[in-house]
Design an enzyme around this catalytic site. Sequence first.
Site, PDB file in Angstrom:
ATOM      1  N   HIS A 144     -47.267  10.977  -7.880  1.00  0.00           N
ATOM      2  CA  HIS A 144     -47.188   9.437  -7.748  1.00  0.00           C
ATOM      3  C   HIS A 144     -46.854   8.909  -9.272  1.00  0.00           C
ATOM      4  CE1 HIS A 144     -49.250   9.429  -3.807  1.00  0.00           C
ATOM      5  NE2 HIS A 144     -48.259  10.172  -3.660  1.00  0.00           N
ATOM      6  N   PHE A 390     -53.072  15.755  -3.407  1.00  0.00           N
ATOM      7  CA  PHE A 390     -52.856  15.969  -4.880  1.00  0.00           C
ATOM      8  C   PHE A 390     -51.866  14.731  -5.537  1.00  0.00           C
ATOM      9  CE2 PHE A 390     -52.182  20.002  -2.762  1.00  0.00           C
ATOM     10  CZ  PHE A 390     -53.861  20.196  -2.740  1.00  0.00           C
ATOM     11  N   CYS A 391     -51.959  13.383  -5.002  1.00  0.00           N
ATOM     12  CA  CYS A 391     -51.021  12.212  -5.280  1.00  0.00           C
ATOM     13  C   CYS A 391     -49.766  12.896  -5.371  1.00  0.00           C
ATOM     14  CB  CYS A 391     -51.623  12.001  -6.706  1.00  0.00           C
ATOM     15  SG  CYS A 391     -53.302  11.219  -6.784  1.00  0.00           S
ATOM     16  N   ALA A 392     -49.143  13.477  -4.405  1.00  0.00           N
ATOM     17  CA  ALA A 392     -47.929  13.761  -4.242  1.00  0.00           C
ATOM     18  C   ALA A 392     -47.532  13.918  -2.518  1.00  0.00           C
ATOM     19  CB  ALA A 392     -47.637  15.141  -4.857  1.00  0.00           C
ATOM     20  N   CYS A 410     -55.041  11.102  -0.970  1.00  0.00           N
ATOM     21  CA  CYS A 410     -54.863  11.973  -2.213  1.00  0.00           C
ATOM     22  C   CYS A 410     -56.196  12.766  -2.245  1.00  0.00           C
ATOM     23  CB  CYS A 410     -54.836  10.845  -3.288  1.00  0.00           C
ATOM     24  SG  CYS A 410     -53.646  11.419  -4.784  1.00  0.00           S
TER      25      CYS A 410
END
Length: 469
Positions: A144, A390-392, A410
Amino acid sequence: MSARPNAAVETATTVETTAVESADPCCAAPLPVLGRDVTVPLVTGGEVAYAALDYAASAPALQRVWDDVAAYAPYYGSVHRGAGYLSQLSTDLFENSRGTVAEFLDCRPDDQVVFTRSTTDSLNLLAAVIPADCQVFVFETEHHASLLPWRDARVTYLNAPRTPQQAVETLERALADRDPYGPALVCVTGASNVTGELWPVRELAAAAHAHGARIVLDAAQLAPHHPVSVRELDVDWVAFSGHKLYAPFGSGVLAGRADWLQDSEPYLAGGGASRKVARRADGGVDVEWHTTSARHEAGSPNVIGVYSIASACKALTEAGFDSLVARERHLIAKVREGLAEVPEVRVLSLFGDDAPRVGVISFVVEGWNSSHFAAALSAEYGIGVRDGLFCAHPLVRTLLGSDPQDPGECGAPEAAPGERSLNAIRVSFGAGTPDEHVERFVGAVKELVRDGAQWKYRTEDGRCVPDRG
């Protein structure tokens, strides 16, 4: 004031900083890091040495870095503005650190090194200085920090490629379809924070430049594991965070071409960014901004954080990336071979099993909620991993084959042990990881899948935790 910091600061550290020499580089010892002797309690009783396997989030600080910072701390002073000895010493240290980072990244002579708070801050800085009509191209596979900063630009989000070659071809097609007369920027990761896979950065840079675009490299996961050369990769900018590079404190770096940085308004307006401020006759204020890196470093900088990054750069360089990479490949093989022996485990990958990667591996376990599995690893084995998206989010959803509207976030999901959830487990490691930690991890995975958890767990504030009744 000499350009060199005080000798007491330079020489105070005596801790060994390089891996033990060996005929087989994969057998070299891990670098000394903070926390290597910390023990944690197990819910089943007793204590065990903590296995820190969440390097992709924040790597433990190298002992060398911590000792360097401790040696400097008594000499701390405000930079750039003080006439006193400690202020001048700190200014030298701060600016010398800029040179150390430039050397670590093999920057070009005209490149600027700007100190920020993190990779996220670095990319938001770049997003703030791009030309108003710039078009940005970014793969959905990005963290992100790379995916979200471009709010005021025209953004083209590219689908996840399934091979490195497909990544290059996808970018080339997208760039060929753009307006060729406007500025363009490509943002790409060097190593995925989800799969650990290395991206074809040099080829993507060549494609970008062939179509008149620039490229910024998110090296947050690459720089701690592999050498990063701005010149060899031919990228326009590179961004990374100190806390992933074995340095404590909140500092980051944006390094690269100076023109967009110099042509824009400062990222933050304030002292340090301005060269001259004067009142006008009409009562307003005229400001002349710096044209150096200081233009985007307003306020009192995090001198200790910056110095810790420089210390980490030196320590990794002195240890030798050839040795570090060889040892990490040895650990990656241990983990992947161990997980392959468990049929219930599915490792997530874009480019396939043979793709080169760093020490970041994400997986799901059939029949397990990932938050429950990660909680059991911690509570019953003293192993710290990460679970979630994982902020993806777009990448993990793609890898899991989920609907974009499926639940997940997340951190851990709001799902009880045994319930389905959209998330995964990530194990990550690096220069400070001993073999025992990855061996314990592989053994724990096999035991949990075979025997189940020994303890009961419940969801509390979105986290799966041991039920202590």
